[in-house]
Scaffold this active site. Sequence first.
Site, PDB file in Angstrom:
ATOM      1  N   CYS A 114      83.782  -2.902 -35.473  1.00 28.31           N
ATOM      2  CA  CYS A 114      82.707  -3.726 -36.046  1.00 28.31           C
ATOM      3  C   CYS A 114      82.649  -5.120 -35.437  1.00 28.31           C
ATOM      4  O   CYS A 114      81.614  -5.778 -35.513  1.00 28.31           O
ATOM      5  CB  CYS A 114      82.880  -3.846 -37.553  1.00 28.31           C
ATOM      6  SG  CYS A 114      82.982  -2.267 -38.351  1.00 28.31           S
ATOM      7  N   HIS A 254      79.176  -9.662 -40.685  1.00 31.86           N
ATOM      8  CA  HIS A 254      79.198  -8.204 -40.594  1.00 31.86           C
ATOM      9  C   HIS A 254      78.925  -7.639 -41.991  1.00 31.86           C
ATOM     10  O   HIS A 254      79.491  -8.096 -42.981  1.00 31.86           O
ATOM     11  CB  HIS A 254      80.570  -7.759 -40.079  1.00 31.86           C
ATOM     12  CG  HIS A 254      80.813  -6.291 -40.195  1.00 31.86           C
ATOM     13  ND1 HIS A 254      79.843  -5.358 -39.859  1.00 31.86           N
ATOM     14  CD2 HIS A 254      81.891  -5.585 -40.627  1.00 31.86           C
ATOM     15  CE1 HIS A 254      80.333  -4.151 -40.076  1.00 31.86           C
ATOM     16  NE2 HIS A 254      81.555  -4.256 -40.539  1.00 31.86           N
ATOM     17  N   ASN A 284      77.186   0.052 -43.911  1.00 33.82           N
ATOM     18  CA  ASN A 284      77.942  -0.552 -42.811  1.00 33.82           C
ATOM     19  C   ASN A 284      77.585   0.176 -41.510  1.00 33.82           C
ATOM     20  O   ASN A 284      77.976   1.323 -41.312  1.00 33.82           O
ATOM     21  CB  ASN A 284      79.439  -0.414 -43.126  1.00 33.82           C
ATOM     22  CG  ASN A 284      80.327  -0.988 -42.036  1.00 33.82           C
ATOM     23  OD1 ASN A 284      79.867  -1.308 -40.941  1.00 33.82           O
ATOM     24  ND2 ASN A 284      81.610  -1.106 -42.324  1.00 33.82           N
TER      25      ASN A 284
HETATM   26  N1  ACO Z   1      83.318   7.010 -56.048  1.00 30.89           N
HETATM   27  C1  ACO Z   1      84.099   6.951 -57.137  1.00 30.89           C
HETATM   28  N2  ACO Z   1      85.393   6.613 -57.078  1.00 30.89           N
HETATM   29  C2  ACO Z   1      85.901   6.318 -55.865  1.00 30.89           C
HETATM   30  C3  ACO Z   1      85.131   6.353 -54.687  1.00 30.89           C
HETATM   31  C4  ACO Z   1      83.795   6.726 -54.803  1.00 30.89           C
HETATM   32  N3  ACO Z   1      82.970   6.769 -53.754  1.00 30.89           N
HETATM   33  N4  ACO Z   1      85.908   6.005 -53.647  1.00 30.89           N
HETATM   34  C5  ACO Z   1      87.136   5.746 -54.148  1.00 30.89           C
HETATM   35  N5  ACO Z   1      87.138   5.941 -55.494  1.00 30.89           N
HETATM   36  C6  ACO Z   1      88.227   5.773 -56.447  1.00 30.89           C
HETATM   37  C7  ACO Z   1      89.567   5.802 -55.759  1.00 30.89           C
HETATM   38  O1  ACO Z   1      90.031   7.124 -55.617  1.00 30.89           O
HETATM   39  C8  ACO Z   1      90.397   4.979 -56.713  1.00 30.89           C
HETATM   40  O2  ACO Z   1      90.827   5.809 -57.736  1.00 30.89           O
HETATM   41  P1  ACO Z   1      92.377   5.699 -58.282  1.00 30.89           P
HETATM   42  O3  ACO Z   1      92.480   4.275 -58.795  1.00 30.89           O
HETATM   43  O4  ACO Z   1      92.430   6.746 -59.329  1.00 30.89           O
HETATM   44  O5  ACO Z   1      93.226   5.940 -57.078  1.00 30.89           O
HETATM   45  C9  ACO Z   1      89.425   3.972 -57.311  1.00 30.89           C
HETATM   46  O6  ACO Z   1      88.132   4.500 -57.053  1.00 30.89           O
HETATM   47  C10 ACO Z   1      89.548   2.600 -56.733  1.00 30.89           C
HETATM   48  O7  ACO Z   1      89.641   2.716 -55.306  1.00 30.89           O
HETATM   49  P2  ACO Z   1      89.738   1.465 -54.388  1.00 30.89           P
HETATM   50  O8  ACO Z   1      89.890   1.936 -52.979  1.00 30.89           O
HETATM   51  O9  ACO Z   1      90.752   0.493 -54.914  1.00 30.89           O
HETATM   52  O10 ACO Z   1      88.300   0.819 -54.609  1.00 30.89           O
HETATM   53  P3  ACO Z   1      87.782  -0.534 -54.068  1.00 30.89           P
HETATM   54  O11 ACO Z   1      87.318  -1.380 -55.189  1.00 30.89           O
HETATM   55  O12 ACO Z   1      88.746  -1.140 -53.079  1.00 30.89           O
HETATM   56  O13 ACO Z   1      86.482  -0.091 -53.252  1.00 30.89           O
HETATM   57  C11 ACO Z   1      85.883   0.311 -50.958  1.00 30.89           C
HETATM   58  C12 ACO Z   1      86.588   0.853 -52.208  1.00 30.89           C
HETATM   59  C13 ACO Z   1      84.409   0.113 -51.315  1.00 30.89           C
HETATM   60  C14 ACO Z   1      86.028   1.326 -49.854  1.00 30.89           C
HETATM   61  C15 ACO Z   1      86.528  -1.037 -50.580  1.00 30.89           C
HETATM   62  O14 ACO Z   1      87.934  -0.914 -50.557  1.00 30.89           O
HETATM   63  C16 ACO Z   1      86.063  -1.553 -49.244  1.00 30.89           C
HETATM   64  O15 ACO Z   1      84.905  -1.866 -49.054  1.00 30.89           O
HETATM   65  N6  ACO Z   1      87.004  -1.697 -48.288  1.00 30.89           N
HETATM   66  C17 ACO Z   1      86.672  -2.236 -46.983  1.00 30.89           C
HETATM   67  C18 ACO Z   1      86.123  -1.122 -46.155  1.00 30.89           C
HETATM   68  C19 ACO Z   1      85.483  -1.629 -44.904  1.00 30.89           C
HETATM   69  O16 ACO Z   1      84.884  -2.677 -44.875  1.00 30.89           O
HETATM   70  N7  ACO Z   1      85.595  -0.813 -43.873  1.00 30.89           N
HETATM   71  C20 ACO Z   1      84.930  -1.051 -42.653  1.00 30.89           C
HETATM   72  C21 ACO Z   1      85.589  -2.068 -41.802  1.00 30.89           C
HETATM   73  S1  ACO Z   1      84.626  -2.450 -40.472  1.00 30.89           S
HETATM   74  C22 ACO Z   1      84.831  -1.273 -39.226  1.00 30.89           C
HETATM   75  O17 ACO Z   1      85.605  -1.467 -38.318  1.00 30.89           O
HETATM   76  C23 ACO Z   1      84.029  -0.029 -39.262  1.00 30.89           C
END
Ligand code: ACO
Length: 370
Positions: A114, A254, A284
Amino acid sequence: MTTYAHITGWGMHVPNKILTNAEISKMVDTSDEWIQERSGIKTRRIAGKEDTSASMGAEAAFNALKMAQIHPRDLDLVIVSTSTPEHMFPSTASIVQNQIGAVNAGAFDISAACTGFIFALDMATQAIRSGSIKSAIVIGTETLSRIIDWTDRGTCMLFGDGAGAFVLQASEKPGGVISSIMRSDGSGADLLSVPAGGSAQPASADTIAQGLHFVQMKGREVFRFATRVMAKASQEAIDKAGLKIEDISIFIPHQANKRIIEAAARGLKLPIERFVMNVDKYGNTSTASIPIATVEAFEFGKLNKGDNVVMVGFGSGLTWGAVSLIWTGPLDAEKPVRFGLLSIFVGIRSFLRKLIRWIEGLIWGRWIPK
Ligand code: ACO
Protein backbone atom coordinates in the site's frame (compact mmCIF):
# COMPACT_ATOMS: atom_id res chain seq x y z
CA MET A 1 18.92 26.25 -11.62
CA THR A 2 16.60 24.09 -9.51
CA THR A 3 14.21 21.73 -11.25
CA TYR A 4 10.93 20.84 -9.55
CA ALA A 5 8.67 17.84 -10.15
CA HIS A 6 5.06 18.99 -10.51
CA ILE A 7 1.97 16.79 -10.50
CA THR A 8 0.34 18.00 -13.69
CA GLY A 9 -2.27 15.32 -14.36
CA TRP A 10 -4.30 12.83 -12.35
CA GLY A 11 -6.75 10.12 -13.25
CA MET A 12 -8.52 7.06 -11.87
CA HIS A 13 -10.41 4.01 -13.02
CA VAL A 14 -12.56 1.62 -11.01
CA PRO A 15 -14.48 -1.40 -12.27
CA ASN A 16 -18.27 -1.16 -12.55
CA LYS A 17 -19.20 -4.01 -10.22
CA ILE A 18 -20.11 -2.76 -6.73
CA LEU A 19 -19.98 -5.34 -3.93
CA THR A 20 -21.97 -4.33 -0.84
CA ASN A 21 -21.55 -5.40 2.77
CA ALA A 22 -24.96 -7.05 2.54
CA GLU A 23 -23.67 -9.25 -0.30
CA ILE A 24 -20.52 -10.11 1.69
CA SER A 25 -22.62 -11.09 4.68
CA LYS A 26 -24.23 -13.75 2.47
CA MET A 27 -20.74 -15.17 1.72
CA VAL A 28 -19.21 -15.16 5.24
CA ASP A 29 -20.37 -14.84 8.86
CA THR A 30 -20.41 -11.03 9.17
CA SER A 31 -22.80 -8.09 8.97
CA ASP A 32 -23.05 -4.67 7.36
CA GLU A 33 -23.11 -3.16 10.87
CA TRP A 34 -19.88 -4.93 11.97
CA ILE A 35 -17.98 -3.99 8.80
CA GLN A 36 -19.06 -0.35 8.92
CA GLU A 37 -18.33 0.01 12.63
CA ARG A 38 -14.85 -1.62 12.49
CA SER A 39 -13.66 -0.29 9.13
CA GLY A 40 -16.02 2.40 7.78
CA ILE A 41 -16.40 0.43 4.53
CA LYS A 42 -19.83 0.22 2.86
CA THR A 43 -18.97 -0.92 -0.67
CA ARG A 44 -15.98 -1.86 -2.80
CA ARG A 45 -15.46 -2.34 -6.55
CA ILE A 46 -14.65 -5.76 -7.99
CA ALA A 47 -12.84 -6.31 -11.28
CA GLY A 48 -14.82 -7.92 -14.08
CA LYS A 49 -13.44 -10.89 -15.99
CA GLU A 50 -12.01 -8.51 -18.58
CA ASP A 51 -10.26 -6.20 -16.07
CA THR A 52 -6.64 -6.65 -15.02
CA SER A 53 -4.15 -4.51 -13.11
CA ALA A 54 -2.65 -3.38 -16.43
CA SER A 55 -5.96 -2.60 -18.14
CA MET A 56 -7.24 -0.53 -15.19
CA GLY A 57 -3.83 1.12 -14.78
CA ALA A 58 -3.79 2.07 -18.47
CA GLU A 59 -7.28 3.62 -18.21
CA ALA A 60 -6.23 5.69 -15.18
CA ALA A 61 -2.98 6.66 -16.91
CA PHE A 62 -4.78 7.80 -20.03
CA ASN A 63 -7.12 10.00 -17.96
CA ALA A 64 -4.09 11.54 -16.19
CA LEU A 65 -2.33 12.20 -19.51
CA LYS A 66 -5.43 13.96 -20.87
CA MET A 67 -5.53 16.17 -17.79
CA ALA A 68 -1.82 17.02 -18.14
CA GLN A 69 -2.17 17.57 -21.91
CA ILE A 70 0.88 15.42 -22.58
CA HIS A 71 1.14 12.91 -25.40
CA PRO A 72 2.14 9.37 -24.29
CA ARG A 73 5.13 9.44 -26.66
CA ASP A 74 6.55 12.38 -24.64
CA LEU A 75 6.72 10.33 -21.42
CA ASP A 76 10.20 9.33 -20.25
CA LEU A 77 9.24 6.87 -17.52
CA VAL A 78 6.33 4.62 -16.50
CA ILE A 79 6.34 3.34 -12.91
CA VAL A 80 3.64 0.94 -11.79
CA SER A 81 3.15 0.20 -8.12
CA THR A 82 1.17 -2.98 -7.52
CA SER A 83 0.90 -6.05 -5.32
CA THR A 84 -1.23 -7.78 -7.94
CA PRO A 85 0.98 -7.66 -11.04
CA GLU A 86 -0.11 -9.29 -14.27
CA HIS A 87 2.74 -11.82 -14.00
CA MET A 88 5.92 -12.48 -12.00
CA PHE A 89 7.54 -10.95 -15.06
CA PRO A 90 7.43 -9.05 -17.39
CA SER A 91 6.57 -6.02 -15.32
CA THR A 92 3.03 -4.67 -15.37
CA ALA A 93 4.62 -1.29 -16.15
CA SER A 94 5.90 -2.60 -19.50
CA ILE A 95 2.42 -3.86 -20.37
CA VAL A 96 0.86 -0.50 -19.45
CA GLN A 97 3.63 1.32 -21.35
CA ASN A 98 2.63 -0.59 -24.47
CA GLN A 99 -1.11 -0.17 -23.89
CA ILE A 100 -0.90 3.62 -23.60
CA GLY A 101 1.67 3.97 -26.39
CA ALA A 102 4.47 5.49 -24.28
CA VAL A 103 6.95 4.42 -26.94
CA ASN A 104 9.89 6.48 -25.65
CA ALA A 105 9.60 5.54 -21.98
CA GLY A 106 11.39 3.11 -19.70
CA ALA A 107 9.09 1.10 -17.44
CA PHE A 108 9.37 -0.83 -14.18
CA ASP A 109 7.27 -1.98 -11.23
CA ILE A 110 7.63 -1.10 -7.57
CA SER A 111 6.54 -3.59 -4.93
CA ALA A 112 5.90 -1.93 -1.57
CA ALA A 113 2.24 -2.88 -1.05
CA CYS A 114 0.00 0.00 0.00
CA THR A 115 2.97 2.36 0.47
CA GLY A 116 4.10 1.69 -3.10
CA PHE A 117 2.46 4.76 -4.60
CA ILE A 118 4.33 7.05 -2.16
CA PHE A 119 7.64 5.32 -2.95
CA ALA A 120 6.95 5.47 -6.71
CA LEU A 121 6.12 9.17 -6.44
CA ASP A 122 9.42 9.74 -4.68
CA MET A 123 11.38 7.76 -7.32
CA ALA A 124 9.80 9.73 -10.19
CA THR A 125 10.38 13.01 -8.35
CA GLN A 126 14.06 12.27 -7.76
CA ALA A 127 14.56 11.25 -11.41
CA ILE A 128 13.01 14.55 -12.55
CA ARG A 129 14.79 16.72 -9.98
CA SER A 130 18.16 15.20 -10.88
CA GLY A 131 17.64 16.20 -14.52
CA SER A 132 17.71 12.57 -15.68
CA ILE A 133 14.16 12.74 -17.10
CA LYS A 134 11.56 15.41 -17.83
CA SER A 135 8.30 13.53 -17.37
CA ALA A 136 6.96 10.40 -15.74
CA ILE A 137 3.71 8.66 -15.03
CA VAL A 138 3.21 6.93 -11.70
CA ILE A 139 0.38 4.40 -11.51
CA GLY A 140 -1.05 2.52 -8.55
CA THR A 141 -3.25 -0.38 -9.64
CA GLU A 142 -4.71 -3.45 -7.93
CA THR A 143 -6.96 -6.42 -8.62
CA LEU A 144 -6.91 -7.57 -5.00
CA SER A 145 -10.17 -9.50 -5.47
CA ARG A 146 -8.09 -12.16 -7.27
CA ILE A 147 -5.84 -12.84 -4.23
CA ILE A 148 -8.50 -12.68 -1.52
CA ASP A 149 -9.83 -15.76 0.21
CA TRP A 150 -13.56 -15.10 -0.12
CA THR A 151 -14.22 -17.47 2.77
CA ASP A 152 -12.02 -15.46 5.20
CA ARG A 153 -14.21 -12.89 6.94
CA GLY A 154 -11.16 -11.18 8.47
CA THR A 155 -9.87 -10.00 5.08
CA CYS A 156 -12.52 -10.32 2.35
CA MET A 157 -14.57 -7.33 3.49
CA LEU A 158 -11.59 -4.98 3.52
CA PHE A 159 -10.25 -4.88 -0.02
CA GLY A 160 -11.33 -3.56 -3.42
CA ASP A 161 -10.02 -3.13 -6.96
CA GLY A 162 -9.09 0.02 -8.88
CA ALA A 163 -6.33 2.23 -10.24
CA GLY A 164 -5.07 5.80 -10.02
CA ALA A 165 -2.29 7.69 -11.77
CA PHE A 166 -0.30 10.93 -11.60
CA VAL A 167 1.69 12.58 -14.39
CA LEU A 168 4.81 14.36 -13.14
CA GLN A 169 6.64 16.98 -15.19
CA ALA A 170 9.78 19.05 -14.75
CA SER A 171 9.48 22.80 -14.32
CA GLU A 172 11.67 25.57 -12.99
CA LYS A 173 8.65 27.07 -11.20
CA PRO A 174 8.83 26.21 -7.50
CA GLY A 175 6.23 23.64 -6.43
CA GLY A 176 5.33 19.99 -6.79
CA VAL A 177 6.77 17.32 -4.52
CA ILE A 178 8.89 19.06 -1.86
CA SER A 179 9.86 16.33 0.57
CA SER A 180 9.39 12.64 1.11
CA ILE A 181 10.23 9.94 3.60
CA MET A 182 10.41 6.20 2.96
CA ARG A 183 10.62 3.60 5.73
CA SER A 184 10.51 -0.18 6.12
CA ASP A 185 10.62 -2.76 8.91
CA GLY A 186 10.89 -6.26 7.44
CA SER A 187 10.68 -7.84 10.89
CA GLY A 188 6.89 -7.45 10.44
CA ALA A 189 6.85 -9.21 7.06
CA ASP A 190 4.60 -12.02 8.28
CA LEU A 191 1.85 -9.68 9.51
CA LEU A 192 0.47 -9.19 6.02
CA SER A 193 1.55 -11.36 3.12
CA VAL A 194 0.75 -13.71 0.26
CA PRO A 195 3.08 -16.53 1.35
CA ALA A 196 3.15 -18.73 -1.79
CA GLY A 197 3.82 -18.25 -5.47
CA GLY A 198 7.30 -16.74 -5.11
CA SER A 199 10.74 -18.34 -4.86
CA ALA A 200 10.36 -19.15 -1.14
CA GLN A 201 7.26 -21.29 -1.71
CA PRO A 202 6.66 -21.86 -5.42
CA ALA A 203 3.06 -22.53 -6.38
CA SER A 204 2.17 -26.21 -6.01
CA ALA A 205 -0.95 -28.28 -5.50
CA ASP A 206 -0.07 -28.27 -1.81
CA THR A 207 0.23 -24.46 -1.47
CA ILE A 208 -3.04 -24.05 -3.32
CA ALA A 209 -4.78 -26.60 -1.10
CA GLN A 210 -3.58 -24.63 1.94
CA GLY A 211 -4.74 -21.31 0.45
CA LEU A 212 -1.23 -19.86 0.68
CA HIS A 213 -1.69 -17.86 -2.51
CA PHE A 214 -4.31 -15.73 -0.73
CA VAL A 215 -3.76 -12.67 1.46
CA GLN A 216 -2.97 -13.66 5.06
CA MET A 217 -3.27 -10.90 7.63
CA LYS A 218 -2.94 -10.40 11.36
CA GLY A 219 -5.44 -7.54 11.35
CA ARG A 220 -5.07 -6.39 14.94
CA GLU A 221 -1.25 -6.10 14.72
CA VAL A 222 -1.42 -4.30 11.34
CA PHE A 223 -3.95 -1.91 12.84
CA ARG A 224 -1.62 -1.12 15.77
CA PHE A 225 1.35 -0.59 13.45
CA ALA A 226 -0.68 1.71 11.17
CA THR A 227 -1.91 3.94 13.98
CA ARG A 228 1.70 4.20 15.24
CA VAL A 229 3.26 5.35 11.95
CA MET A 230 0.69 7.49 10.11
CA ALA A 231 0.94 10.66 12.23
CA LYS A 232 4.71 10.27 12.73
CA ALA A 233 5.44 9.86 9.01
CA SER A 234 3.26 12.87 8.14
CA GLN A 235 5.04 15.02 10.71
CA GLU A 236 8.48 13.93 9.42
CA ALA A 237 7.58 14.86 5.82
CA ILE A 238 6.22 18.23 6.99
CA ASP A 239 9.40 18.95 9.02
CA LYS A 240 11.60 17.96 6.07
CA ALA A 241 9.69 20.38 3.82
CA GLY A 242 10.40 23.16 6.33
CA LEU A 243 6.68 23.59 6.99
CA LYS A 244 4.44 23.60 10.05
CA ILE A 245 1.39 21.44 10.52
CA GLU A 246 -0.88 24.50 10.25
CA ASP A 247 0.51 25.15 6.73
CA ILE A 248 -1.03 21.90 5.46
CA SER A 249 -4.43 22.39 3.82
CA ILE A 250 -5.27 18.75 3.32
CA PHE A 251 -4.02 15.24 4.16
CA ILE A 252 -4.58 12.40 1.70
CA PRO A 253 -3.99 9.17 3.64
CA HIS A 254 -4.00 5.56 2.47
CA GLN A 255 -7.61 4.40 2.68
CA ALA A 256 -7.47 1.21 4.74
CA ASN A 257 -9.80 1.82 7.64
CA LYS A 258 -11.74 4.86 8.85
CA ARG A 259 -10.54 4.25 12.41
CA ILE A 260 -6.88 4.31 11.30
CA ILE A 261 -7.41 7.69 9.58
CA GLU A 262 -9.21 9.01 12.67
CA ALA A 263 -6.29 7.88 14.84
CA ALA A 264 -3.85 9.73 12.52
CA ALA A 265 -5.96 12.90 12.84
CA ARG A 266 -5.94 12.56 16.64
CA GLY A 267 -2.17 11.95 16.59
CA LEU A 268 -1.64 15.19 14.65
CA LYS A 269 -4.26 17.02 16.78
CA LEU A 270 -6.21 17.97 13.68
CA PRO A 271 -9.93 17.82 12.88
CA ILE A 272 -10.93 14.85 10.73
CA GLU A 273 -12.27 17.28 8.07
CA ARG A 274 -8.65 17.96 7.04
CA PHE A 275 -8.36 14.30 5.90
CA VAL A 276 -9.70 13.03 2.59
CA MET A 277 -11.74 9.88 3.12
CA ASN A 278 -13.48 7.63 0.59
CA VAL A 279 -12.77 4.21 2.14
CA ASP A 280 -16.55 3.86 2.55
CA LYS A 281 -16.98 3.65 -1.26
CA TYR A 282 -13.94 1.70 -2.43
CA GLY A 283 -12.57 -0.20 0.60
CA ASN A 284 -8.81 -0.65 0.69
CA THR A 285 -7.50 -0.54 -2.88
CA SER A 286 -3.93 -0.75 -1.55
CA THR A 287 -1.50 1.30 -3.63
CA ALA A 288 -4.33 2.75 -5.75
CA SER A 289 -6.08 4.33 -2.78
CA ILE A 290 -4.05 7.56 -2.52
CA PRO A 291 -4.35 8.56 -6.20
CA ILE A 292 -8.06 7.60 -6.25
CA ALA A 293 -8.67 9.71 -3.12
CA THR A 294 -6.72 12.56 -4.73
CA VAL A 295 -8.82 12.51 -7.91
CA GLU A 296 -12.03 12.59 -5.85
CA ALA A 297 -10.70 15.32 -3.53
CA PHE A 298 -10.05 17.47 -6.60
CA GLU A 299 -13.45 16.70 -8.11
CA PHE A 300 -15.22 17.59 -4.84
CA GLY A 301 -13.32 20.91 -4.56
CA LYS A 302 -11.21 19.87 -1.56
CA LEU A 303 -7.92 20.32 -3.42
CA ASN A 304 -6.99 23.69 -4.85
CA LYS A 305 -4.09 25.28 -6.67
CA GLY A 306 -1.35 26.32 -4.23
CA ASP A 307 -2.50 23.99 -1.43
CA ASN A 308 0.15 22.34 0.73
CA VAL A 309 -0.76 18.65 0.73
CA VAL A 310 0.54 15.63 2.64
CA MET A 311 0.04 12.11 1.27
CA VAL A 312 0.78 9.29 3.71
CA GLY A 313 0.67 5.52 3.40
CA PHE A 314 1.50 2.27 5.20
CA GLY A 315 1.37 -1.36 4.27
CA SER A 316 2.83 -4.80 4.03
CA GLY A 317 6.59 -5.12 4.30
CA LEU A 318 6.12 -3.50 6.70
CA THR A 319 6.49 -0.21 4.86
CA TRP A 320 5.36 3.35 5.40
CA GLY A 321 6.07 6.75 3.91
CA ALA A 322 4.80 10.26 3.25
CA VAL A 323 5.28 13.12 0.81
CA SER A 324 4.68 16.83 1.26
CA LEU A 325 3.82 18.71 -1.92
CA ILE A 326 2.39 21.88 -3.37
CA TRP A 327 -0.61 21.24 -5.58
CA THR A 328 -0.04 23.19 -8.79
CA GLY A 329 -2.11 21.45 -11.47
CA PRO A 330 -1.40 21.28 -15.18
CA LEU A 331 1.49 23.36 -16.53
CA ASP A 332 0.71 25.68 -19.43
CA ALA A 333 1.01 23.28 -22.37
CA GLU A 334 3.46 24.53 -25.02
CA LYS A 335 1.44 22.80 -27.72
CA PRO A 336 -2.02 21.46 -26.78
CA VAL A 337 -2.27 17.76 -27.54
CA ARG A 338 -5.07 16.60 -29.81
CA PHE A 339 -6.57 13.73 -27.86
CA GLY A 340 -9.47 13.22 -30.26
CA LEU A 341 -7.90 10.67 -32.58
CA LEU A 342 -5.68 9.26 -29.84
CA SER A 343 -8.75 8.71 -27.60
CA ILE A 344 -10.59 6.89 -30.39
CA PHE A 345 -7.55 4.70 -31.12
CA VAL A 346 -6.94 3.88 -27.45
CA GLY A 347 -10.69 3.35 -26.92
CA ILE A 348 -10.90 0.82 -29.77
CA ARG A 349 -7.77 -0.99 -28.57
CA SER A 350 -9.09 -1.12 -25.02
CA PHE A 351 -12.51 -2.41 -26.19
CA LEU A 352 -10.90 -5.16 -28.29
CA ARG A 353 -8.64 -6.17 -25.40
CA LYS A 354 -11.62 -6.37 -23.04
CA LEU A 355 -13.57 -8.39 -25.59
CA ILE A 356 -10.71 -10.89 -25.90
CA ARG A 357 -10.37 -11.20 -22.12
CA TRP A 358 -14.14 -11.62 -21.80
CA ILE A 359 -14.10 -14.44 -24.38
CA GLU A 360 -11.10 -15.99 -22.59
CA GLY A 361 -13.08 -15.78 -19.34
CA LEU A 362 -16.02 -17.57 -20.99
CA ILE A 363 -13.74 -20.33 -22.28
CA TRP A 364 -11.50 -20.86 -19.22
CA GLY A 365 -13.58 -19.20 -16.51
CA ARG A 366 -12.25 -17.15 -13.64
CA TRP A 367 -13.78 -17.16 -10.18
CA ILE A 368 -15.05 -13.82 -9.04
CA PRO A 369 -17.61 -13.13 -6.31
CA LYS A 370 -21.12 -13.13 -7.69
N1 ACO B 1 -17.30 -9.93 10.85
C1 ACO B 1 -17.57 -10.24 12.13
N2 ACO B 1 -16.61 -10.54 13.01
C2 ACO B 1 -15.34 -10.50 12.58
C3 ACO B 1 -14.99 -10.17 11.26
C4 ACO B 1 -16.03 -9.89 10.37
N3 ACO B 1 -15.81 -9.54 9.10
N4 ACO B 1 -13.65 -10.22 11.13
C5 ACO B 1 -13.16 -10.56 12.34
N5 ACO B 1 -14.18 -10.74 13.23
C6 ACO B 1 -14.12 -11.10 14.64
C7 ACO B 1 -12.81 -11.74 14.99
O1 ACO B 1 -12.84 -13.13 14.74
C8 ACO B 1 -12.70 -11.40 16.45
O2 ACO B 1 -13.43 -12.34 17.17
P1 ACO B 1 -12.82 -12.96 18.56
O3 ACO B 1 -12.66 -11.75 19.46
O4 ACO B 1 -13.86 -13.92 18.98
O5 ACO B 1 -11.50 -13.56 18.17
C9 ACO B 1 -13.41 -10.06 16.60
O6 ACO B 1 -14.21 -9.93 15.43
C10 ACO B 1 -12.49 -8.90 16.72
O7 ACO B 1 -11.45 -9.03 15.74
P2 ACO B 1 -10.33 -7.96 15.58
O8 ACO B 1 -9.39 -8.44 14.53
O9 ACO B 1 -9.76 -7.57 16.91
O10 ACO B 1 -11.18 -6.73 15.04
P3 ACO B 1 -10.69 -5.29 14.78
O11 ACO B 1 -11.50 -4.33 15.56
O12 ACO B 1 -9.19 -5.19 14.90
O13 ACO B 1 -11.06 -5.07 13.25
C11 ACO B 1 -9.93 -5.14 11.12
C12 ACO B 1 -10.55 -5.95 12.27
C13 ACO B 1 -11.04 -4.28 10.51
C14 ACO B 1 -9.38 -6.10 10.10
C15 ACO B 1 -8.83 -4.24 11.71
O14 ACO B 1 -7.97 -5.00 12.54
C16 ACO B 1 -8.00 -3.56 10.65
O15 ACO B 1 -8.49 -2.74 9.90
N6 ACO B 1 -6.68 -3.86 10.62
C17 ACO B 1 -5.79 -3.22 9.68
C18 ACO B 1 -5.90 -3.95 8.38
C19 ACO B 1 -5.25 -3.20 7.27
O16 ACO B 1 -5.26 -1.99 7.22
N7 ACO B 1 -4.70 -3.97 6.34
C20 ACO B 1 -4.17 -3.44 5.15
C21 ACO B 1 -2.83 -2.84 5.30
S1 ACO B 1 -2.36 -2.05 3.89
C22 ACO B 1 -1.72 -3.18 2.75
O17 ACO B 1 -0.53 -3.36 2.67
C23 ACO B 1 -2.65 -3.91 1.86
